[in-house]
Scaffold this active site. Structure first.
Site, PDB file in Angstrom:
ATOM      1  N   ASP A 191      -4.556 -12.526 -39.584  1.00  0.00           N
ATOM      2  CA  ASP A 191      -4.008 -13.876 -39.674  1.00  0.00           C
ATOM      3  C   ASP A 191      -3.690 -14.266 -41.119  1.00  0.00           C
ATOM      4  O   ASP A 191      -2.709 -14.953 -41.386  1.00  0.00           O
ATOM      5  CB  ASP A 191      -4.993 -14.896 -39.087  1.00  0.00           C
ATOM      6  N   ALA A 192      -4.548 -13.808 -42.032  1.00  0.00           N
ATOM      7  CA  ALA A 192      -4.355 -14.204 -43.430  1.00  0.00           C
ATOM      8  C   ALA A 192      -3.014 -13.681 -43.949  1.00  0.00           C
ATOM      9  O   ALA A 192      -2.332 -14.346 -44.737  1.00  0.00           O
ATOM     10  CB  ALA A 192      -5.489 -13.665 -44.290  1.00  0.00           C
TER      11      ALA A 192
ATOM     12  N   TYR B 139      -0.390 -13.100 -42.071  1.00  0.00           N
ATOM     13  CA  TYR B 139       0.625 -13.949 -41.439  1.00  0.00           C
ATOM     14  C   TYR B 139       0.779 -15.247 -42.242  1.00  0.00           C
ATOM     15  O   TYR B 139       1.883 -15.677 -42.562  1.00  0.00           O
ATOM     16  CB  TYR B 139       0.224 -14.265 -39.993  1.00  0.00           C
TER      17      TYR B 139
ATOM     18  N   SER C 128      10.281 -27.208  -5.523  1.00  0.00           N
ATOM     19  CA  SER C 128       8.854 -27.016  -5.289  1.00  0.00           C
ATOM     20  C   SER C 128       8.684 -25.827  -4.338  1.00  0.00           C
ATOM     21  O   SER C 128       9.657 -25.183  -3.955  1.00  0.00           O
ATOM     22  CB  SER C 128       8.238 -28.283  -4.719  1.00  0.00           C
TER      23      SER C 128
ATOM     24  N   GLU D  91       2.717 -13.373  -8.121  1.00  0.00           N
ATOM     25  CA  GLU D  91       2.285 -13.944  -9.411  1.00  0.00           C
ATOM     26  C   GLU D  91       1.185 -14.948  -9.160  1.00  0.00           C
ATOM     27  O   GLU D  91       1.115 -15.521  -8.081  1.00  0.00           O
ATOM     28  CB  GLU D  91       3.434 -14.742 -10.063  1.00  0.00           C
TER      29      GLU D  91
ATOM     30  N   LYS E 281      -0.370 -18.604  -9.257  1.00  0.00           N
ATOM     31  CA  LYS E 281       0.210 -19.949  -9.310  1.00  0.00           C
ATOM     32  C   LYS E 281      -0.585 -20.750 -10.321  1.00  0.00           C
ATOM     33  O   LYS E 281      -1.745 -21.086 -10.102  1.00  0.00           O
ATOM     34  CB  LYS E 281       0.167 -20.620  -7.943  1.00  0.00           C
TER      35      LYS E 281
ATOM     36  N   TYR F  67       7.984 -18.056 -15.396  1.00  0.00           N
ATOM     37  CA  TYR F  67       8.018 -17.388 -14.092  1.00  0.00           C
ATOM     38  C   TYR F  67       9.401 -17.368 -13.465  1.00  0.00           C
ATOM     39  O   TYR F  67       9.525 -17.050 -12.290  1.00  0.00           O
ATOM     40  CB  TYR F  67       7.009 -18.009 -13.126  1.00  0.00           C
TER      41      TYR F  67
ATOM     42  N   LYS G 176      -2.333 -20.706  -1.174  1.00  0.00           N
ATOM     43  CA  LYS G 176      -3.277 -21.503  -1.946  1.00  0.00           C
ATOM     44  C   LYS G 176      -4.709 -20.965  -1.851  1.00  0.00           C
ATOM     45  O   LYS G 176      -5.145 -20.493  -0.804  1.00  0.00           O
ATOM     46  CB  LYS G 176      -3.254 -22.960  -1.462  1.00  0.00           C
TER      47      LYS G 176
ATOM     48  N   CYS H 180     -42.782 -39.378 -22.581  1.00  0.00           N
ATOM     49  CA  CYS H 180     -42.040 -39.194 -21.331  1.00  0.00           C
ATOM     50  C   CYS H 180     -42.111 -37.727 -20.917  1.00  0.00           C
ATOM     51  O   CYS H 180     -41.643 -36.852 -21.652  1.00  0.00           O
ATOM     52  CB  CYS H 180     -40.593 -39.618 -21.537  1.00  0.00           C
TER      53      CYS H 180
END
Ligand code: IVH
Length: 658
Positions: free
Chosen positions: A38-39, A41, A87, A120, A122, A232, A321, A439
């Site tokens: 990362d450094a 980058y 949908s 795939e 969902k 997708y 589902k 307590c």
């Protein structure tokens, strides 16, 4: 930088840097396989930023530096989807899936043979459509009513997994890609923890949190939310894409740098679908994001075209589902549990109901503030939710179903366990029992914490034996642990001479400890492992810490006024002073170190200005030693990953921080 710039001309260098950064973005975000640290980058990124600052005419909207616009928007514009965003029909049972497969085969006139489906997961997030023009990010919109959505370009641009420029070749002049924006579960929990601390409303689930983050008016906030995306499909009917199947389309999207679920693959016939379903369901809880089922799509575009659509859903696809992670049930009662710090947690006793395949009969309401905000009453119908390994919780009440006799639960005036007074300071969401170690509930939790592995590490002193000993009256405070005698233990049910001897030996062994562990074990509010370490390093020994004023404490970096006040109050309490004295008399000891020189001395150390977070088990030293070394070199060690974190040091078995 200037050498490169001078040699090649700034344009050449800028475009080389952009190409490199895009490549590394792709390796990191799409392939999950970074080539450079990362450094490195960051170094490239900063070089590009510097060049763009010196040559503003070279700044372009697709530059990796231009993700986060600086200005909040005042509202969202609209975008018309060239092809509507549809949908999916649902199948909840195998029979419904088989009926779908039969319909598909009949319509296509296929008597025998098995259909190839693209399968795939969902994803449970927010649908988005992104327009690329000649390979460049043009805009992004939500689904809206399917035809017209909200323009969320400024926010979607901040998602690093969304390329601002497509990779590779052959990009259509105009391409709409469709995908799901989602939040990882641990990020969702973190967002809610922060909301809880700040007394804001919590999000019900990762999907709502993703939607909320996407619809932020200030893209800088969206940028912090670490949204993710899987693509997708596309929103063009005759793809300038040359693919003949959906699976080829996904391959093409991947080549263009668009992130596609690694779980996507083709399957054959209903049996293939069912095997896929079972396999993905098995993985559900271990995925870091939420899915609510799988989707099967007829793979061949030609067949898709012949099947067409009914109303708003394609005939060529179906969502199968999973068992729902949210269910409706009734609240029979609300009780309060008391934790280590005395916090009263309202817990709802529920009509048992199966959620995501597990029977749930209790759900947490987190704290009294949350219970009031959600206005949960005995007798209410509520939506409960169980996801991953998270404790089941009440999401919301269904107000229309509230019976007339539904009963509001008030905060008890006395602790349900010890009858001490309960207090809830003005403006705080949490109510607490004021009984402290008087307590039994707080006492048991405190003892458990004191003996735990990361505190005094007393092996064998677990929940069961603590419960027994507290009930017998043999343990009234952590100091009593060191008075336990083998013969007393050996007489207990399930305990013999050997196990009693082992426990007493590990109690004995725990006496040699470190100041940081001891401070952590005391369980001062707000003082976790990292703060305990900071205090130990700063003061070197206990007495100077116990004498420190609130101002002195607050002067230590990472310790704010609230924790400073908790620490002072803890040591002011005579009862606590007494326990500490008895523990030291029992022989608990630690190496005394010279207090760390004021941080200014290390401020020119190699780590100065850098913040580290440590997680997991380190190989060559303890985390305490590591953080000591970091602090000696001028660095800061923090307990939580945030925007200020420069380095995460991860050992074995690193958790969610990694
Ligand atoms: S395909 C024409 N694939 O589910 C087909 N949708 O109920 C349109 N979703 O709005 C959708 N994962 O937000 C498709 N792998 C996936 C999906 C997926 C999640 C969402 C999507 C859509 C909704 C449909």
């Amino acid at each position: 930088m200037s050498q490169h710039a001078a040699a090649d001309g700034p344009e050449r260098r800028v475009s080389a840097l952009r190409a490199q950064l895009e490549h590394h973005n792709y390796r990191y975000h799409v392939l999950d396989d970074p080539e450079i640290p990362d450094a490195e980058y960051d170094r490239l990124f900063r070089e590009l930023q510097a060049l763009e600052a010196s040559y503003p005419h070279l700044v372009s909207p697709e530059s990796p530096t231009q993700r986060v616009g600086v200005r909040p928007v005042t509202g969202f514009g609209e975008r018309r989807h060239e092809l509507p965003m549809l949908s999916l029909d649902n199948a909840f049972t195998e029979e419904e899936l088989m009926a779908f497969d039969r319909r598909v085969s009949q319509r296509l006139g296929l008597e025998e043979g098995e259909m190839t489906y693209a399968a795939e997961p969902k994803l449970d997030g927010v649908a988005v459509s992104i327009r690329y023009e000649s390979g460049r990010f043009a805009w992004a919109a939500t689904r809206g009513d399917g035809s017209v959505g909200e323009d969320v370009s400024a926010n979607v641009r901040t998602i690093e997994q969304v390329p601002l420029r497509l990779r590779g070749h052959g990009h259509p002049r105009q391409l709409d890609v469709r995908g799901e924006i989602y939040l990882a579960r641990d990020v969702f929990l973190e967002i809610n923890r922060e909301a809880e601390r700040e007394n804001r409303k919590l999000f019900a689930n990762p999907r709502n949190a993703a939607a909320g983050s996407l619809r932020q008016l200030d893209p800088r906030i969206t940028a912090q939310r670490r949204l993710q995306v899987f693509f997708y499909g596309t929103g063009i009917s005759d793809p300038a894409l040359s693919s003949r199947t959906h699976s080829e389309t996904l391959e093409q999207l991947k080549e263009w740098g668009l992130r596609v679920s690694p779980l996507a693959r083709t399957v054959s016939g209903v049996q293939g679908c069912l095997a896929y379903y079972r396999e993905v369901l098995e993985q559900r809880d271990s995925l870091v994001y939420e899915i609510d089922g799988v989707v099967y799509k007829v793979d061949a575009h030609e067949s898709q075209k012949r099947l067409g659509f009914v109303s708003r859903a394609p005939r060529w696809a179906i969502a199968h589902k999973f068992p729902a992670q949210e269910q409706v049930t009734q609240v029979h009662d609300i009780e309060f549990q008391v934790g280590r710090t005395g916090a009263l947690t309202p817990v709802a006793r529920l009509e048992p109901v199966s959620v995501g395949g597990v029977v749930v009969s209790n759900a947490t309401l987190h704290n009294i503030g949350e219970m009031r905000r959600k206005d949960v009453r005995i007798g209410d119908s509520v939506i409960i939710r169980r996801a991953g390994d998270v404790i089941p919780e009440i999401v919301s009440v269904i107000p229309e179903r509230r019976p007339a006799q539904a009963c509001v639960v008030e905060l008890p005036e006395a602790c349900p366990v010890c009858q001490s007074a309960v207090s809830q300071p003005e403006g705080e969401a949490i109510a607490r029992c004021t009984g402290g170690l008087v307590c039994p509930a707080q006492l048991k939790e405190s003892l458990r914490h004191f003996a735990s592995r990361r505190a005094m590490d007393i092996q064998g002193l677990g929940e069961r034996i603590i419960d027994t000993l507290v009930t017998m009256g043999a343990l009234g405070s952590p100091a009593d642990i060191y008075l336990l005698k083998p013969d007393k233990l050996a007489g207990l049910e399930g305990w013999g001479e050997k196990s009693a001897g082992n426990l007493v030996a590990s109690i004995e062994a725990s006496k040699a400890t470190t100041l940081a562990r001891f401070l952590h074990a005391l369980g001062v509010r707000g003082v976790g492992e990292t703060t305990a370490q900071t205090l130990a390093v700063h003061f070197g020994d206990l007495d100077s810490l116990m004498d420190a004023s609130v101002e002195e404490l607050q002067a230590i970096s990472d310790i704010g006024p609230v924790i400073a006040a908790h620490i002072r109050a803890f040591f002011d309490e005579e009862h606590n002073q007494d326990i500490i004295r008895r523990l030291r008399e029992a022989g608990i000891h630690w190496p005394v170190s010279i207090p760390q020189a004021p941080t200014q001395d290390a401020s020119d150390g190699p780590f100065s200005g850098k913040t580290f977070v440590l997680t997991g088990t380190l190989k060559s030293m303890t985390r305490e030693q590591a953080s000591q070394l970091i602090q000696n070199a001028g660095g800061k060690v923090s307990g939580t990953v945030s925007g200020k974190t420069d380095f995460l040091v991860a050992g074995e078995k690193a958790g969610s921080k990694l």
